[in-house]
Write a protein that holds these residues in place. Sequence first.
Motif, PDB file in Angstrom:
ATOM      1  N   GLY A 123       0.714  -1.114   0.185  1.00  0.00           N
ATOM      2  CA  GLY A 123       0.062   0.011   0.005  1.00  0.00           C
ATOM      3  C   GLY A 123       0.849   1.516  -0.031  1.00  0.00           C
ATOM      4  N   ASP A 124       2.188   1.166  -0.090  1.00  0.00           N
ATOM      5  CA  ASP A 124       2.958   2.330   0.143  1.00  0.00           C
ATOM      6  C   ASP A 124       3.513   2.945  -1.153  1.00  0.00           C
ATOM      7  OD1 ASP A 124       3.548   2.335   3.068  1.00  0.00           O
ATOM      8  OD2 ASP A 124       3.932   0.415   2.600  1.00  0.00           O
ATOM      9  N   CYS A 125       3.475   2.395  -2.242  1.00  0.00           N
ATOM     10  CA  CYS A 125       4.059   3.073  -3.377  1.00  0.00           C
ATOM     11  C   CYS A 125       3.280   3.425  -4.586  1.00  0.00           C
ATOM     12  CB  CYS A 125       5.081   1.989  -3.869  1.00  0.00           C
ATOM     13  SG  CYS A 125       4.287   0.663  -4.963  1.00  0.00           S
ATOM     14  N   GLY A 126       2.013   2.973  -4.463  1.00  0.00           N
ATOM     15  CA  GLY A 126       1.080   3.481  -5.427  1.00  0.00           C
ATOM     16  C   GLY A 126       0.885   3.049  -6.864  1.00  0.00           C
ATOM     17  N   THR A 168      -2.104   1.398  -8.600  1.00  0.00           N
ATOM     18  CA  THR A 168      -3.299   2.081  -8.390  1.00  0.00           C
ATOM     19  C   THR A 168      -4.118   1.996  -9.662  1.00  0.00           C
ATOM     20  OG1 THR A 168      -2.174   4.158  -7.291  1.00  0.00           O
ATOM     21  CG2 THR A 168      -4.238   4.664  -8.469  1.00  0.00           C
ATOM     22  N   PRO A 193      -9.558   6.135  -6.948  1.00  0.00           N
ATOM     23  CA  PRO A 193      -8.408   5.653  -6.931  1.00  0.00           C
ATOM     24  C   PRO A 193      -8.129   4.827  -5.852  1.00  0.00           C
ATOM     25  CG  PRO A 193      -7.928   7.815  -6.428  1.00  0.00           C
ATOM     26  CD  PRO A 193      -9.282   7.608  -6.755  1.00  0.00           C
ATOM     27  N   VAL A 194      -7.513   3.582  -6.127  1.00  0.00           N
ATOM     28  CA  VAL A 194      -7.412   2.551  -4.912  1.00  0.00           C
ATOM     29  C   VAL A 194      -5.974   1.958  -4.963  1.00  0.00           C
ATOM     30  CG1 VAL A 194      -9.741   2.203  -4.028  1.00  0.00           C
ATOM     31  CG2 VAL A 194      -8.634   0.470  -5.614  1.00  0.00           C
ATOM     32  N   THR A 195      -5.311   1.475  -4.152  1.00  0.00           N
ATOM     33  CA  THR A 195      -4.112   0.532  -4.225  1.00  0.00           C
ATOM     34  C   THR A 195      -4.703  -0.889  -4.162  1.00  0.00           C
ATOM     35  OG1 THR A 195      -3.847   0.564  -1.944  1.00  0.00           O
ATOM     36  CG2 THR A 195      -2.378   2.051  -3.200  1.00  0.00           C
ATOM     37  N   ALA A 223      -3.601   7.835 -10.710  1.00  0.00           N
ATOM     38  CA  ALA A 223      -3.942   8.883  -9.579  1.00  0.00           C
ATOM     39  C   ALA A 223      -4.091  10.191 -10.139  1.00  0.00           C
ATOM     40  CB  ALA A 223      -2.875   8.487  -8.780  1.00  0.00           C
ATOM     41  N   HIS A 261       0.705  17.131  -2.933  1.00  0.00           N
ATOM     42  CA  HIS A 261       0.392  16.500  -1.728  1.00  0.00           C
ATOM     43  C   HIS A 261      -0.586  15.395  -2.020  1.00  0.00           C
ATOM     44  CE1 HIS A 261      -0.139  16.412   2.594  1.00  0.00           C
ATOM     45  NE2 HIS A 261      -1.481  15.792   2.355  1.00  0.00           N
ATOM     46  N   ALA A 262      -1.515  15.547  -2.899  1.00  0.00           N
ATOM     47  CA  ALA A 262      -2.457  14.491  -3.144  1.00  0.00           C
ATOM     48  C   ALA A 262      -2.028  13.236  -3.775  1.00  0.00           C
ATOM     49  CB  ALA A 262      -3.642  14.991  -4.128  1.00  0.00           C
ATOM     50  N   GLY A 280       0.898  12.081  -3.124  1.00  0.00           N
ATOM     51  CA  GLY A 280       2.140  11.590  -2.113  1.00  0.00           C
ATOM     52  C   GLY A 280       2.006  10.029  -2.073  1.00  0.00           C
ATOM     53  N   GLY A 281       0.865   9.598  -2.351  1.00  0.00           N
ATOM     54  CA  GLY A 281       0.806   7.876  -2.295  1.00  0.00           C
ATOM     55  C   GLY A 281       1.560   7.491  -3.280  1.00  0.00           C
ATOM     56  N   ASN A 282       2.226   8.160  -4.341  1.00  0.00           N
ATOM     57  CA  ASN A 282       2.931   7.278  -5.332  1.00  0.00           C
ATOM     58  C   ASN A 282       4.286   7.602  -5.283  1.00  0.00           C
ATOM     59  OD1 ASN A 282      -0.061   8.178  -6.345  1.00  0.00           O
ATOM     60  ND2 ASN A 282       0.586   6.607  -7.830  1.00  0.00           N
ATOM     61  N   ILE A 283       5.078   6.831  -5.413  1.00  0.00           N
ATOM     62  CA  ILE A 283       6.442   6.884  -5.283  1.00  0.00           C
ATOM     63  C   ILE A 283       7.286   6.618  -6.583  1.00  0.00           C
ATOM     64  CG2 ILE A 283       8.491   5.996  -4.189  1.00  0.00           C
ATOM     65  CD1 ILE A 283       6.917   5.580  -1.689  1.00  0.00           C
TER      66      ILE A 283
END
Lengths: 288, 159
Positions: free
Chosen positions: B45-48, B51, B58-60, B111, B129-130, B132-135
């Motif tokens: 769930g950390d890198c996106g 997605t 959008p969800v992981t 995303a 910021h939005a 931020g769940g994608n690395i």
Amino acid sequence: MRNFEYFEPKTFAEASALLTRYGGEAELLGGGTDLIIGMKDRTLTPGYVISLEHVPGIEGITYDDCDGLWVGAMTKMRAIERSSIVRERYTALAEGAEEVGSIQIRNLATLGGNIAHGSPAADTAAALLVLDAQVKIAGGEVERSVPIADFYLGPGQTVLRTGEILTGFSMPARSANSGSQYLKHKIRQVMDLAFVGVATSVSLSNGTVTDTKIGLAAVAPKPIRATDAEAIITGSSLSGEVLRQAAGAAAGQSSPISDLRCTAEHRREIVAALTKETATTAVARAQV
Amino acid sequence: MRKHPISFTINGDLQELFVEPRKTLLAVIRDTIGLTGTKEGCSTGDCGACTVIVDGEPVTSCMLLAVSANGKEVTTIEGISSPDQLHPVQQAFLETGGYQCGFCTPGFIMAAKALLDDNLDIPEDEMRHALGGNICRCTGYTKIVEAVLSAAETMRANA
Ligand SMILES: Cc1cc2nc3c(=O)[nH]c(=O)nc-3n(C[C@H](O)[C@H](O)[C@H](O)COP(=O)(O)OP(=O)(O)OC[C@H]3O[C@@H](n4cnc5c(N)ncnc54)[C@H](O)[C@@H]3O)c2cc1C
Ligand code: FES
Ligand code: FES
């Protein structure tokens, strides 16, 4: 992930019967963002998983001036942060929800799961503490209501008994002269667990604070109220000296640990700083 | 272990499958359906990278059991373009160079698409910021941000 039997009960009675039948071998599934992590790393190996998604009556947000706010356990974080009544009157809760993970996680994560998981660092816990939430719990035919302050027993431990389901949270109506804020100290701006989380809620009357509640997350074995600091602020008009004393009192009531990320001493300093900041903001919000 | 019959639409096509409850939506999309555009980075769930869009949000997909997708509408990176035209977000990533190895790109694009579908006028700081769940381990994000800003501009012009 180890395999398991999966159920999607369509009524509360059915969910409750399954839970009673499988007892300790079953896990409830909310959004799954804690549960699936645990099942993937095999710290959790339930034989039965019971999804709450299709159980009616435990999702959504309702408000009225008499009964206050009700948030169902299955309500997604994203719905909470987007709710105008929550943003307006229960601001700290919207801010707590918004701190959880990423948008992708908040579209899955539920409020009930955040609290039932029992983490002392749960981002909505401090807000629920200062907004006086009652946790609604049902098991079989029996329903009970537990103040959030009494819900946590310790890290990962709550008063939820085998066979019980958390159905929602109710919070008393809030007047226009109240305000609240939740702040989370973290390193990365998104997707970082709280080093410290602080929520403050106040009510004002003629410039005097008539009610103060301060909730602390991630700095004790469970989320706690900083009651000494609350007593210092209540009855005051929030001068610099009052803030300084309250900040010290909140830090004194916390019992943080030292770990790789941060020392206990530094965590206490952050508690003090966030107490000052959230109290100041809560009062400012109560004035508008 | 009992398999479950599920049906959901993916990129508009109805899929009817029997799945083990432990399979994530990500695993089913990649291994069963064979759409490999959606990537698995962390599986926590950390890198996106995984997605996808489920019922508009959008969800992981590594954090969602496939059985939970029953009855829902799933969109993956393969489902946002038409045969002769990329989605404006895809086009913008291509033109701006918002990728290097490309592994994070499908997740970023999904995303960003969901974000712009929600608010085409989102300010840059909120957009950063939005997302931020994608690395991304390659680009340093500058080009990704440029791509999303440029896509928003195109989409506003076409709106
Ligand atoms: C990448 C990532 C980032 C995260 N970031 C944060 C963060 O910043 N802040 C934060 O606080 N958390 C964070 N989390 C943790 C998690 O997302 C939250 O705690 C979330 O709210 C859990 O809700 P859920 O619905 O997904 O719970 P689930 O995983 O479905 O459930 C969690 C536990 O509670 C039980 N449960 C669920 N619902 C009920 C119910 N109604 N009654 C009784 N028991 C129930 C389940 O059986 C399980 O044991 C993160 C998780 C991930 C994967
Ligand atoms: S693979 Fe799902 S978030 Fe990384
Ligand atoms: S382009 Fe390589 S991870 Fe983002």
